[in-house]
Design a protein around this motif. Sequence first.
Motif, PDB file in Angstrom:
ATOM      1  N   GLN A 114      -2.458  -1.807  49.074  1.00 51.18           N
ATOM      2  CA  GLN A 114      -1.542  -1.174  50.019  1.00 51.18           C
ATOM      3  C   GLN A 114      -0.097  -1.395  49.583  1.00 51.18           C
ATOM      4  N   ARG A 115       0.201  -2.622  49.224  1.00 47.84           N
ATOM      5  CA  ARG A 115       1.566  -2.930  48.800  1.00 47.84           C
ATOM      6  C   ARG A 115       1.922  -2.178  47.521  1.00 47.84           C
ATOM      7  N   ALA A 116       0.997  -2.149  46.565  1.00 48.81           N
ATOM      8  CA  ALA A 116       1.246  -1.438  45.314  1.00 48.81           C
ATOM      9  C   ALA A 116       1.445   0.054  45.575  1.00 48.81           C
ATOM     10  N   LEU A 117       0.659   0.628  46.479  1.00 51.63           N
ATOM     11  CA  LEU A 117       0.796   2.044  46.820  1.00 51.63           C
ATOM     12  C   LEU A 117       2.157   2.303  47.466  1.00 51.63           C
ATOM     13  N   CYS A 118       2.594   1.403  48.318  1.00 56.70           N
ATOM     14  CA  CYS A 118       3.936   1.522  48.913  1.00 56.70           C
ATOM     15  C   CYS A 118       5.000   1.508  47.829  1.00 56.70           C
ATOM     16  N   GLU A 119       4.851   0.624  46.865  1.00 59.90           N
ATOM     17  CA  GLU A 119       5.823   0.521  45.773  1.00 59.90           C
ATOM     18  C   GLU A 119       5.824   1.773  44.891  1.00 59.90           C
ATOM     19  N   VAL A 120       4.640   2.339  44.638  1.00 62.82           N
ATOM     20  CA  VAL A 120       4.563   3.583  43.856  1.00 62.82           C
ATOM     21  C   VAL A 120       5.341   4.680  44.571  1.00 62.82           C
ATOM     22  N   MET A 121       5.141   4.807  45.872  1.00 61.54           N
ATOM     23  CA  MET A 121       5.839   5.846  46.635  1.00 61.54           C
ATOM     24  C   MET A 121       7.348   5.593  46.668  1.00 61.54           C
ATOM     25  N   THR A 122       7.747   4.335  46.795  1.00 57.79           N
ATOM     26  CA  THR A 122       9.168   3.994  46.771  1.00 57.79           C
ATOM     27  C   THR A 122       9.765   4.334  45.414  1.00 57.79           C
ATOM     28  N   ASN A 123       9.064   3.979  44.336  1.00 54.88           N
ATOM     29  CA  ASN A 123       9.529   4.322  42.984  1.00 54.88           C
ATOM     30  C   ASN A 123       9.631   5.825  42.792  1.00 54.88           C
ATOM     31  N   ALA A 124       8.761   6.576  43.451  1.00 53.07           N
ATOM     32  CA  ALA A 124       8.779   8.035  43.339  1.00 53.07           C
ATOM     33  C   ALA A 124       9.903   8.654  44.176  1.00 53.07           C
ATOM     34  N   GLY A 125      10.526   7.836  45.047  1.00 54.84           N
ATOM     35  CA  GLY A 125      11.660   8.336  45.817  1.00 54.84           C
ATOM     36  C   GLY A 125      11.501   8.316  47.317  1.00 54.84           C
ATOM     37  N   ALA A 126      10.337   7.920  47.833  1.00 55.48           N
ATOM     38  CA  ALA A 126      10.125   7.907  49.283  1.00 55.48           C
ATOM     39  C   ALA A 126      10.867   6.742  49.922  1.00 55.48           C
ATOM     40  N   ARG A 127      11.462   6.993  51.080  1.00 53.77           N
ATOM     41  CA  ARG A 127      12.132   5.907  51.793  1.00 53.77           C
ATOM     42  C   ARG A 127      11.198   5.249  52.784  1.00 53.77           C
ATOM     43  N   GLU A 128      10.139   5.940  53.151  1.00 51.52           N
ATOM     44  CA  GLU A 128       9.155   5.390  54.081  1.00 51.52           C
ATOM     45  C   GLU A 128       7.778   5.887  53.665  1.00 51.52           C
ATOM     46  N   THR A 129       6.789   5.007  53.747  1.00 50.61           N
ATOM     47  CA  THR A 129       5.425   5.367  53.378  1.00 50.61           C
ATOM     48  C   THR A 129       4.470   4.942  54.480  1.00 50.61           C
TER      49      THR A 129
END
Length: 162
Positions: A114-129
């Motif tokens: 879950q944490r890694a998926l959050c980080e992937v989305m943040t790296n992709a530009g998402a501010r909230e996941t």
Amino acid sequence: MFSKFINKFTTTFYIQIWDNRLKVTNLNNGNIYDDIPLIAISDEKIQAIGKEASVYTYAINPFSHKRVLFDDFETASMIVRYAFEQTIRRNFFSPIAIVQVKKQLESQLTSIEQRALCEVMTNAGARETIIYDGVDLDMETIDYEKLREVSFCCEEQVKAWY
């Protein structure tokens, strides 16, 4: 109140992840990116992403691991970022990502995944996941606030992680 104002002008993506498919739907304009999550990188440069990358013998799919959600953080982030860019023109505020894992895993996502998926989305530009686990969402009737209450919201967990 300010966050509600920002959310009105924020793009929301509905992301579905399978072993051999990544579907990103822009809920604001209806644009859809739906392709295989392949990436070909040579000499630290992206040569191709998606179906076009399948002609390269060195193309990799970071979501194809048998036991975990993904096995290559950086390439997963690159593919998701590319998918975001394909469905949006320009946005002042960083997008919100609603992620649904459709991939068959041996068990539910671990807290590490879950944490890694959050980080992937943040790296992709998402501010909230928001990581959603359930039946496919109806894009016409998504209630963002309710979804936030019943799903794993990365931003609420960040405080606990640090």
